[in-house]
Scaffold this active site. Structure first.
Site, PDB file in Angstrom:
ATOM      1  N   SER A 297       0.805  -1.230   0.000  1.00 38.29           N
ATOM      2  CA  SER A 297       0.000   0.000   0.000  1.00 38.29           C
ATOM      3  C   SER A 297       0.831   1.270   0.000  1.00 38.29           C
ATOM      4  O   SER A 297       0.287   2.355   0.157  1.00 38.29           O
ATOM      5  CB  SER A 297      -0.962   0.007   1.183  1.00 38.29           C
ATOM      6  OG  SER A 297      -0.245   0.138   2.369  1.00 38.29           O
TER       7      SER A 297
ATOM      8  N   THR B 292      -0.847   2.470   4.759  1.00 36.19           N
ATOM      9  CA  THR B 292      -0.345   3.834   4.603  1.00 36.19           C
ATOM     10  C   THR B 292       0.414   4.205   5.851  1.00 36.19           C
ATOM     11  O   THR B 292      -0.100   4.034   6.949  1.00 36.19           O
ATOM     12  CB  THR B 292      -1.544   4.801   4.527  1.00 36.19           C
ATOM     13  OG1 THR B 292      -2.235   4.538   3.344  1.00 36.19           O
ATOM     14  CG2 THR B 292      -1.118   6.257   4.578  1.00 36.19           C
TER      15      THR B 292
ATOM     16  N   THR C 220       1.576   7.054   0.744  1.00 33.88           N
ATOM     17  CA  THR C 220       0.670   5.946   0.402  1.00 33.88           C
ATOM     18  C   THR C 220       0.581   5.764  -1.106  1.00 33.88           C
ATOM     19  O   THR C 220       0.876   6.702  -1.866  1.00 33.88           O
ATOM     20  CB  THR C 220      -0.751   6.243   0.933  1.00 33.88           C
ATOM     21  OG1 THR C 220      -1.575   5.099   0.780  1.00 33.88           O
ATOM     22  CG2 THR C 220      -1.407   7.405   0.187  1.00 33.88           C
TER      23      THR C 220
ATOM     24  N   ARG D  78      -7.758   9.448  -8.772  1.00 31.13           N
ATOM     25  CA  ARG D  78      -8.268   9.592  -7.401  1.00 31.13           C
ATOM     26  C   ARG D  78      -7.120   9.955  -6.451  1.00 31.13           C
ATOM     27  O   ARG D  78      -6.049   9.360  -6.485  1.00 31.13           O
ATOM     28  CB  ARG D  78      -8.919   8.279  -6.972  1.00 31.13           C
ATOM     29  CG  ARG D  78      -9.486   8.294  -5.545  1.00 31.13           C
ATOM     30  CD  ARG D  78      -8.509   7.742  -4.536  1.00 31.13           C
ATOM     31  NE  ARG D  78      -9.096   7.641  -3.203  1.00 31.13           N
ATOM     32  CZ  ARG D  78      -8.410   7.396  -2.101  1.00 31.13           C
ATOM     33  NH1 ARG D  78      -7.102   7.249  -2.154  1.00 31.13           N
ATOM     34  NH2 ARG D  78      -9.007   7.308  -0.940  1.00 31.13           N
ATOM     35  N   VAL D  79      -7.374  10.932  -5.613  1.00 34.11           N
ATOM     36  CA  VAL D  79      -6.415  11.306  -4.568  1.00 34.11           C
ATOM     37  C   VAL D  79      -7.135  11.222  -3.233  1.00 34.11           C
ATOM     38  O   VAL D  79      -8.271  11.692  -3.105  1.00 34.11           O
ATOM     39  CB  VAL D  79      -5.872  12.738  -4.799  1.00 34.11           C
ATOM     40  CG1 VAL D  79      -5.036  13.199  -3.620  1.00 34.11           C
ATOM     41  CG2 VAL D  79      -5.047  12.795  -6.083  1.00 34.11           C
ATOM     42  N   GLY D  80      -6.489  10.620  -2.258  1.00 32.25           N
ATOM     43  CA  GLY D  80      -7.100  10.479  -0.940  1.00 32.25           C
ATOM     44  C   GLY D  80      -6.667  11.582   0.004  1.00 32.25           C
ATOM     45  O   GLY D  80      -6.256  12.675  -0.409  1.00 32.25           O
ATOM     46  N   ASP D  81      -6.744  11.284   1.279  1.00 32.28           N
ATOM     47  CA  ASP D  81      -6.413  12.280   2.303  1.00 32.28           C
ATOM     48  C   ASP D  81      -4.919  12.424   2.553  1.00 32.28           C
ATOM     49  O   ASP D  81      -4.467  13.454   3.065  1.00 32.28           O
ATOM     50  CB  ASP D  81      -7.080  11.901   3.637  1.00 32.28           C
ATOM     51  CG  ASP D  81      -6.604  10.531   4.133  1.00 32.28           C
ATOM     52  OD1 ASP D  81      -6.445   9.618   3.288  1.00 32.28           O
ATOM     53  OD2 ASP D  81      -6.400  10.375   5.346  1.00 32.28           O
TER      54      ASP D  81
ATOM     55  N   THR E 247      -5.428   7.442   8.664  1.00 25.63           N
ATOM     56  CA  THR E 247      -5.323   6.375   7.679  1.00 25.63           C
ATOM     57  C   THR E 247      -6.705   5.759   7.506  1.00 25.63           C
ATOM     58  O   THR E 247      -7.597   5.991   8.310  1.00 25.63           O
ATOM     59  CB  THR E 247      -4.275   5.320   8.110  1.00 25.63           C
ATOM     60  OG1 THR E 247      -4.163   4.324   7.098  1.00 25.63           O
ATOM     61  CG2 THR E 247      -4.664   4.669   9.426  1.00 25.63           C
ATOM     62  N   GLY E 248      -6.855   4.987   6.446  1.00 22.38           N
ATOM     63  CA  GLY E 248      -8.157   4.388   6.157  1.00 22.38           C
ATOM     64  C   GLY E 248      -8.765   5.038   4.938  1.00 22.38           C
ATOM     65  O   GLY E 248      -8.042   5.486   4.043  1.00 22.38           O
ATOM     66  N   HIS E 249     -10.082   5.124   4.914  1.00 21.66           N
ATOM     67  CA  HIS E 249     -10.765   5.666   3.736  1.00 21.66           C
ATOM     68  C   HIS E 249     -10.611   7.175   3.663  1.00 21.66           C
ATOM     69  O   HIS E 249     -11.276   7.918   4.395  1.00 21.66           O
ATOM     70  CB  HIS E 249     -12.238   5.281   3.764  1.00 21.66           C
ATOM     71  CG  HIS E 249     -12.441   3.862   3.386  1.00 21.66           C
ATOM     72  ND1 HIS E 249     -12.292   2.832   4.280  1.00 21.66           N
ATOM     73  CD2 HIS E 249     -12.722   3.302   2.193  1.00 21.66           C
ATOM     74  CE1 HIS E 249     -12.493   1.681   3.642  1.00 21.66           C
ATOM     75  NE2 HIS E 249     -12.756   1.938   2.379  1.00 21.66           N
ATOM     76  N   GLY E 250      -9.741   7.598   2.753  1.00 21.88           N
ATOM     77  CA  GLY E 250      -9.367   8.997   2.692  1.00 21.88           C
ATOM     78  C   GLY E 250     -10.537   9.936   2.476  1.00 21.88           C
ATOM     79  O   GLY E 250     -10.551  11.052   2.996  1.00 21.88           O
TER      80      GLY E 250
HETATM   81  N1  ASP Z   1      -5.858   7.033   3.527  1.00 21.89           N
HETATM   82  C1  ASP Z   1      -5.318   6.444   2.325  1.00 21.89           C
HETATM   83  C2  ASP Z   1      -6.119   6.935   1.147  1.00 21.89           C
HETATM   84  O1  ASP Z   1      -7.308   7.109   1.271  1.00 21.89           O
HETATM   85  C3  ASP Z   1      -5.341   4.958   2.316  1.00 21.89           C
HETATM   86  C4  ASP Z   1      -4.835   4.263   3.530  1.00 21.89           C
HETATM   87  O2  ASP Z   1      -4.730   4.811   4.610  1.00 21.89           O
HETATM   88  O3  ASP Z   1      -4.520   3.113   3.374  1.00 21.89           O
HETATM   89  O4  ASP Z   1      -5.548   7.083   0.086  1.00 21.89           O
END
Ligand code: ASP
Length: 349
Positions: free
Chosen positions: A78, A190, A208, A218-221, A241-244
């Site tokens: 990841s 991440t 990440t 797509r860009v996350g947090d 971390t997790g769902h950005g």
């Molecule tokens: N937060 C990251 C994202 O959404 C992914 C992750 O934490 O694994 O891109």
């Protein structure tokens, strides 16, 4: 004739008014006991950061050193090399850094750069900007002589081809896994890292490859200052971390630090942010994961997950992983001059 806004700004009166505004002096860092705090069970990364702090080094160097470990690890699916690609088979990376004085740099959707965290730091140090994306970020990496290469490993390509055979893309909850909540260590690791050095400087980094098989672009947090990372050296730092998408919609890391500014403990601030995500998400909270870490300038630690299974590592001298934080210690090992703990954070569900 009334003055235009521009004329007004040029006028001495406006400049005088600006000069009269009180400047908020940044609190000078106070000597501290060094701490490394990182998302997921990133023990090698935390140890690399600890080694920098232990040698009397700078917190930002420590955070960068930590982030570079999973970036270069092809087994880590990841982050960086060997990171899962987007749904078109391209590995695109996001990263950022922030120091104790509000200086920050970020890159998003960058390809072929082995160490996006270092590129983010170069954005901060060598450009007048805070964030570069895509081709422009890649060009800066080349100009800076950073290590470049194809980051799609044979193993990651094979996994992507297999996924393409079977998967249905489900952008609604930003995960291809419908059979169980995503956000477990094998989907996400991440690295978000917060470091406090002996001089009391608090810094952070985040890197990440984002969600596996995400939509192209797509860009996350993780590269968003105030989303996946925020640091105010005198107040605290936070990483997510997790769902950005869920973190961005609540300006996650920034909200945690602002809560600390208003007197909440690191633990309380982390917990209340994750509880807020659970309340406001348009998704089913049982199908997403968000994990948040917070670190105070006094070394206090906060950690909270939406679901069970959010683990973090903390390195510090002494025998207590996180005097103020709750959680279950799942591993404890000596490191040079300190102890490295793996802890499962408390969670909403
Ligand atoms: N937060 C990251 C994202 O959404 C992914 C992750 O934490 O694994 O891109």
């Amino acid at each position: 004739m009334p003055l235009s806004r521009r004329d007004l700004l040029r006028s001495g009166a406006a400049l005088g008014a600006l000069a009269a505004l009180p400047r908020v002096a940044a609190a000078a860092p106070r000597p501290a006991t060094p701490v490394v705090l990182a998302t997921w069970d990133n023990r090698a990364a935390a140890t690399a950061a600890w080694d920098v702090l232990r040698a009397g080094g700078y917190a930002l160097d420590a955070a960068e050193a930590a982030a570079r470990i999973p970036e270069a690890d092809p087994e880590d699916t990841s982050v960086g090399l060997g990171g899962r690609p987007d749904r078109d088979g391209r590995v695109t990376l996001d990263a950022c850094v922030m120091d104790e004085r509000h200086r920050c740099g970020a890159v998003a959707a960058v390809e072929d750069v082995l160490h996006p965290v270092t590129l983010a730091r170069r954005v901060m140090e060598n450009t007048p900007h805070v964030m570069l994306v895509g081709e422009g970020a890649r060009a800066l990496a080349e100009a800076e002589g950073l290590e470049m290469g194809d980051l799609l490993t044979p193993a990651s390509e094979a996994a992507w081809r297999e996924w393409r055979e079977t998967a249905e893309y489900a952008p609604g909850i930003n995960t291809e896994r419908r059979d169980r909540p995503s956000g477990h260590a094998d989907d996400h690791d991440t690295i978000g890292v917060l470091t406090l050095d002996a001089a009391g400087r608090l810094c952070g980094a985040c890197t990440t490859s984002g969600l596996a098989y995400k939509m192209r672009g797509r860009v996350g947090d993780s590269p968003i200052i105030g989303g996946g990372l925020f640091v105010d050296g005198g107040v605290g730092g936070a990483v997510a971390t997790g769902h950005g998408e869920e973190v961005i919609r609540v300006a996650g890391a920034s909200a945690v630090v602002e809560a600390m500014r208003h007197g909440r403990t690191a633990q309380d601030a982390a917990a209340s942010l994750v509880e807020r995500v659970a309340r406001v998400t348009p998704a089913d909270p049982a199908m997403i994961q968000v994990g948040v870490l917070a670190l105070g300038p006094d070394g206090s630690v906060g950690a909270f997950g939406l679901q069970p299974g959010f683990v973090y590592v903390v390195a510090r001298p002494g025998s207590d992983p996180a005097p103020d934080a709750e959680g279950t210690v799942t591993n404890r090992q000596p490191i040079d001059g300190g102890v490295l703990f793996t802890v499962e954070a408390p969670s909403v569900l």
